[in-house]
Design an enzyme around this catalytic site. Structure first.
Site, PDB file in Angstrom:
ATOM      1  CB  CYS A  68       1.802  10.472   1.735  1.00  0.00           C
ATOM      2  SG  CYS A  68       0.157  11.189   1.815  1.00  0.00           S
TER       3      CYS A  68
ATOM      4  NE  ARG B  53      -1.394   2.457   2.855  1.00  0.00           N
ATOM      5  CZ  ARG B  53      -0.976   3.619   3.315  1.00  0.00           C
ATOM      6  NH1 ARG B  53      -1.046   4.699   2.563  1.00  0.00           N
ATOM      7  NH2 ARG B  53      -0.446   3.721   4.526  1.00  0.00           N
ATOM      8  CG  ASP B  54       2.704   4.579   3.035  1.00  0.00           C
ATOM      9  OD1 ASP B  54       2.335   5.398   2.181  1.00  0.00           O
ATOM     10  OD2 ASP B  54       3.127   4.915   4.157  1.00  0.00           O
TER      11      ASP B  54
ATOM     12  CG  HIS C 142       6.967   8.115   5.539  1.00  0.00           C
ATOM     13  ND1 HIS C 142       6.941   7.636   4.254  1.00  0.00           N
ATOM     14  CD2 HIS C 142       5.750   7.848   6.066  1.00  0.00           C
ATOM     15  CE1 HIS C 142       5.744   7.109   4.007  1.00  0.00           C
ATOM     16  NE2 HIS C 142       5.001   7.220   5.089  1.00  0.00           N
TER      17      HIS C 142
ATOM     18  CG  HIS D 252       3.040   4.877   9.115  1.00  0.00           C
ATOM     19  ND1 HIS D 252       2.619   3.848   8.305  1.00  0.00           N
ATOM     20  CD2 HIS D 252       3.365   5.892   8.276  1.00  0.00           C
ATOM     21  CE1 HIS D 252       2.684   4.235   7.030  1.00  0.00           C
ATOM     22  NE2 HIS D 252       3.134   5.473   6.989  1.00  0.00           N
TER      23      HIS D 252
ATOM     24  CG  ASN E 224       6.392   3.402   4.400  1.00  0.00           C
ATOM     25  OD1 ASN E 224       6.044   3.225   3.246  1.00  0.00           O
ATOM     26  ND2 ASN E 224       5.602   3.892   5.313  1.00  0.00           N
TER      27      ASN E 224
HETATM   28 ZN    ZN Z   1       2.991   6.606   5.236  1.00  0.00          ZN
END
Ligand code: ZN
Length: 299
Positions: free
Chosen positions: A239, A14-15, A208, A206, A248
């Protein structure tokens, strides 16, 4: 199930992919997920159920879910920003939903298209529907350490949102450094105060690595007792609505760090590094992670 000290939630499908220019085929996404499973990862954010016009990389969520086989001990997490996203995640067979609210008003409106209050009201409804359907739930508070539009986000603001979320408690509450601007002292302070809101909600972070503080923040979070850390194979990621956000923290970098600190992750480092090299092919660029270049400590 393997005993782990810190759970790693694999967010590469996903990310890791959503901000990449190369459109990855559904088959390659399934291969990435299967490699993550083979490496021992047991919770995976497989996709997001968002508007494909806004995030074209996630346009095949349903098709991807249909291609996957979920082992019994695995969580396939679908990210949702609203009721429609949740309905799609449920219909597609996700057994966990990750709902997002953003700590800054401007960013929430840009990301979800509605005010924070409206997102929180949706969560109250979705939480009950998810529980009734037997899904695990998590809520991620985006921009918990800074916002691309508003700059500093005070911890008091993040805690206010966390408190509102906890009125309809998820199984897990996460704080996201969406644009990668946080530092370890912020992490320590925020997690300490969040723990005060509830002693039994699981906490996740979470990060980055946009400004080079991602791994230091992982250490702070683990020392503060988080249950889980999000990471992305290869350290890809970003994002679409956070200008210049980069990857990430890389799964292989986090696995190396934690295992060397004596914390079990249940994840095979070499298998993750191999997966990072593999996904670099379809993405057309090399992985930004440290471990994919350096490898582990020589045997
Ligand atoms: Zn993220």
């Amino acid at each position: 199930m393997k005993q782990v000290d810190v759970e790693i939630v694999e967010v590469s499908p996903r990310d890791g992919l959503q901000n990449e220019k190369a459109l990855i085929s559904t088959a390659d996404k399934a291969e990435l997920i299967n490699r993550a499973l083979a490496a021992g990862l047991r919770r995976l954010e497989v996709t997001s159920f968002v508007n494909p016009k806004r995030v074209p990389q996630m346009a095949d969520s349903e098709a991807l879910m249909a291609q996957l086989t979920r082992p019994d001990d695995v969580g396939f997490i679908g990210l949702a920003l609203n009721q429609r996203g949740f309905d799609r995640a449920l219909a597609a067979g996700c057994n966990e939903v990750n709902f997002v609210v953003v700590a800054s008003e401007t960013f929430n409106q840009r990301n979800q298209g509605v005010p924070v209050a409206e997102t929180l009201a949706s969560w109250a409804v979705i939480r009950n529907q998810a529980k009734a359907a037997g899904l695990l739930t998590s809520v991620t508070i985006g921009a918990s350490f800074g916002c691309p539009f508003e700059g500093e986000v005070p911890a008091s603001r993040v805690l206010q949102i966390a408190e509102a979320v906890m009125q309809h408690a998820p199984d897990e509450l996460a704080f996201a450094d969406t644009i990668g601007c946080g530092v370890p002292t912020q992490v320590t302070q925020l997690l300490k105060e969040a723990r005060g809101l509830s002693s039994d909600v699981r906490l996740r972070c979470h990060f980055h690595n946009t400004r080079g503080t991602g791994i230091a923040n992982v250490v702070a979070a683990v020392e503060a007792g988080v249950h889980a850390i999000d990471a992305s194979i290869g350290g890809f990621g970003g994002c679409p609505f956070a200008p210049a956000a980069t990857g990430n923290v890389a799964t292989e970098d986090v696995v190396y760090l934690l295992e060397r600190m004596g914390l079990r992750t249940g994840v095979d480092l070499d298998a993750v590094i191999a997966a990072a090299h593999w996904i670099a092919g379809p993405l057309g660029k090399s992985a930004p992670s440290a471990l994919s270049r350096a490898g582990g400590i020589p045997a």
